[in-house]
Write an enzyme that holds these catalytic residues in place. Structure first.
Site, PDB file in Angstrom:
ATOM      1  N   ASP A  38       0.845  -1.204   0.000  1.00 23.24           N
ATOM      2  CA  ASP A  38       0.000   0.000   0.000  1.00 23.24           C
ATOM      3  C   ASP A  38       0.881   1.254   0.000  1.00 23.24           C
ATOM      4  O   ASP A  38       0.706   2.172  -0.832  1.00 23.24           O
ATOM      5  CB  ASP A  38      -0.883  -0.055   1.266  1.00 23.24           C
ATOM      6  CG  ASP A  38      -2.047   0.906   1.254  1.00 23.24           C
ATOM      7  OD1 ASP A  38      -2.259   1.588   0.237  1.00 23.24           O
ATOM      8  OD2 ASP A  38      -2.759   0.964   2.280  1.00 23.24           O
ATOM      9  N   THR A 122      -0.918 -11.431   3.208  1.00 23.57           N
ATOM     10  CA  THR A 122       0.157 -12.275   3.765  1.00 23.57           C
ATOM     11  C   THR A 122       1.328 -11.497   4.359  1.00 23.57           C
ATOM     12  O   THR A 122       2.331 -12.098   4.742  1.00 23.57           O
ATOM     13  CB  THR A 122       0.678 -13.300   2.727  1.00 23.57           C
ATOM     14  OG1 THR A 122       1.386 -12.598   1.693  1.00 23.57           O
ATOM     15  CG2 THR A 122      -0.454 -14.100   2.122  1.00 23.57           C
ATOM     16  N   TYR A 125      -1.079  -8.334   7.589  1.00 24.07           N
ATOM     17  CA  TYR A 125      -2.326  -8.968   8.031  1.00 24.07           C
ATOM     18  C   TYR A 125      -2.152 -10.429   8.462  1.00 24.07           C
ATOM     19  O   TYR A 125      -3.113 -11.053   8.937  1.00 24.07           O
ATOM     20  CB  TYR A 125      -3.413  -8.826   6.965  1.00 24.07           C
ATOM     21  CG  TYR A 125      -4.121  -7.464   6.994  1.00 24.07           C
ATOM     22  CD1 TYR A 125      -3.778  -6.480   7.921  1.00 24.07           C
ATOM     23  CD2 TYR A 125      -5.157  -7.180   6.096  1.00 24.07           C
ATOM     24  CE1 TYR A 125      -4.419  -5.246   7.950  1.00 24.07           C
ATOM     25  CE2 TYR A 125      -5.808  -5.944   6.125  1.00 24.07           C
ATOM     26  CZ  TYR A 125      -5.433  -4.979   7.060  1.00 24.07           C
ATOM     27  OH  TYR A 125      -6.085  -3.766   7.090  1.00 24.07           O
TER      28      TYR A 125
HETATM   29  N1  AR6 Z   1       5.266  -5.208  -4.812  1.00 26.30           N
HETATM   30  C1  AR6 Z   1       4.692  -6.421  -4.598  1.00 26.30           C
HETATM   31  N2  AR6 Z   1       4.464  -6.915  -3.370  1.00 26.30           N
HETATM   32  C2  AR6 Z   1       4.829  -6.165  -2.318  1.00 26.30           C
HETATM   33  C3  AR6 Z   1       5.423  -4.894  -2.429  1.00 26.30           C
HETATM   34  C4  AR6 Z   1       5.636  -4.415  -3.758  1.00 26.30           C
HETATM   35  N3  AR6 Z   1       6.189  -3.214  -4.003  1.00 26.30           N
HETATM   36  N4  AR6 Z   1       5.689  -4.421  -1.173  1.00 26.30           N
HETATM   37  C5  AR6 Z   1       5.275  -5.360  -0.310  1.00 26.30           C
HETATM   38  N5  AR6 Z   1       4.772  -6.426  -0.977  1.00 26.30           N
HETATM   39  P1  AR6 Z   1       1.238  -6.129   3.000  1.00 26.30           P
HETATM   40  P2  AR6 Z   1      -1.420  -7.091   3.837  1.00 26.30           P
HETATM   41  C6  AR6 Z   1       4.228  -7.701  -0.468  1.00 26.30           C
HETATM   42  O1  AR6 Z   1       1.695  -6.043   4.413  1.00 26.30           O
HETATM   43  O2  AR6 Z   1      -0.825  -8.265   4.523  1.00 26.30           O
HETATM   44  C7  AR6 Z   1      -0.715  -2.053   4.807  1.00 26.30           C
HETATM   45  O3  AR6 Z   1      -0.173  -1.217   5.769  1.00 26.30           O
HETATM   46  C8  AR6 Z   1       4.594  -8.154   0.915  1.00 26.30           C
HETATM   47  O4  AR6 Z   1       5.915  -8.694   0.936  1.00 26.30           O
HETATM   48  O5  AR6 Z   1       1.591  -5.024   2.084  1.00 26.30           O
HETATM   49  O6  AR6 Z   1      -2.644  -7.294   2.992  1.00 26.30           O
HETATM   50  C9  AR6 Z   1      -2.176  -1.743   4.481  1.00 26.30           C
HETATM   51  O7  AR6 Z   1      -2.455  -0.366   4.599  1.00 26.30           O
HETATM   52  C10 AR6 Z   1       3.541  -9.240   1.145  1.00 26.30           C
HETATM   53  O8  AR6 Z   1       3.942 -10.454   0.499  1.00 26.30           O
HETATM   54  O9  AR6 Z   1      -0.387  -6.282   2.907  1.00 26.30           O
HETATM   55  C11 AR6 Z   1      -2.902  -2.556   5.502  1.00 26.30           C
HETATM   56  O10 AR6 Z   1      -2.981  -1.879   6.753  1.00 26.30           O
HETATM   57  C12 AR6 Z   1       2.320  -8.680   0.386  1.00 26.30           C
HETATM   58  O11 AR6 Z   1       2.822  -7.617  -0.433  1.00 26.30           O
HETATM   59  C13 AR6 Z   1      -2.043  -3.797   5.655  1.00 26.30           C
HETATM   60  O12 AR6 Z   1      -0.724  -3.391   5.308  1.00 26.30           O
HETATM   61  C14 AR6 Z   1       1.225  -8.137   1.275  1.00 26.30           C
HETATM   62  O13 AR6 Z   1       1.769  -7.511   2.423  1.00 26.30           O
HETATM   63  C15 AR6 Z   1      -2.473  -4.883   4.703  1.00 26.30           C
HETATM   64  O14 AR6 Z   1      -1.752  -6.040   4.996  1.00 26.30           O
END
Ligand code: AR6
Length: 175
Positions: A38, A122, A125
């Protein structure tokens, strides 16, 4: 994986760099930004994205909302809110599946033909990636089969995520 002129790939990379019609954001219910993917999407898209997100008045878990992509190479961002992992007995599986389905529904409504997903839920969350990957893959393949979207990419940001998706793909019933 290629079938009926449709393609699904699992790659290691950064979703903000993907040249597709839409990238998916793993957002939170405020849609006002955060960490992880995000934060990376808001940083790369620029302030116009937050301005448009403010007008959306949030998003419920398992739902999705569409914005433009601003400074991103992607034309659109589909913001979806994944479930927080609470042990697996709070409807997490169905909510996670709903995220992917809602993204395809919005894609279909907006003429989106190519879409890149992050591994929703993953990271912060806490959804175990080994459990999330087969759900994501199943819904993405179903979405490709049932909509006009013809290209989907699962963009994994680190090796452990990539390995989990590759292993779920190899062990799944879809090929
Ligand atoms: N490109 C692709 N994947 C990514 C990138 C990127 N640039 N950066 C991180 N990831 P998360 P969630 C991966 O925590 O679990 C936020 O603060 C990361 O390694 O981004 O759905 C929101 O505002 C992991 O595999 O999302 C919410 O509060 C995946 O993206 C909360 O985090 C998801 O990790 C959502 O948590």
């Amino acid at each position: 994986m290629i079938f009926e002129d449709k393609s699904f790939s699992i790659i290691l990379g950064d979703i903000t760099k993907q040249r597709v019609d839409a990238i998916v954001n793993a957002a939170n219910p405020t849609l006002l930004g955060g960490g992880g993917v995000d934060g990376a999407i808001h940083a790369a898209a620029g302030p116009g994205l937050l301005e448009e997100c403010r007008k959306l008045k949030g998003c419920q878990t398992g739902q999705a909302k569409l914005t433009r992509g601003y400074n991103l190479p992607a034309k659109y961002v589909i913001h979806t809110v994944g479930p927080i992992w609470k042990g697996g007995k709070s409807g997490e599986q169905e909510l996670l599946a709903s995220c992917y389905r809602e993204c395809f529904r919005l894609a279909e409504q907006n003429g989106i033909r190519s879409i890149a997903f992050p591994s929703i839920s993953t990271g912060a969350y806490g959804y175990p990636v080994e459990k999330a990957a087969p759900i994501a893959i199943k819904e993405i393949i179903t979405g490709l089969k049932t909509t006009a979207v013809n290209k989907a990419i699962m963009v994994c940001f680190n090796n452990s995520t990539y390995n989990a998706y590759m292993s779920a793909y190899k062990n799944g019933p879809w090929h």
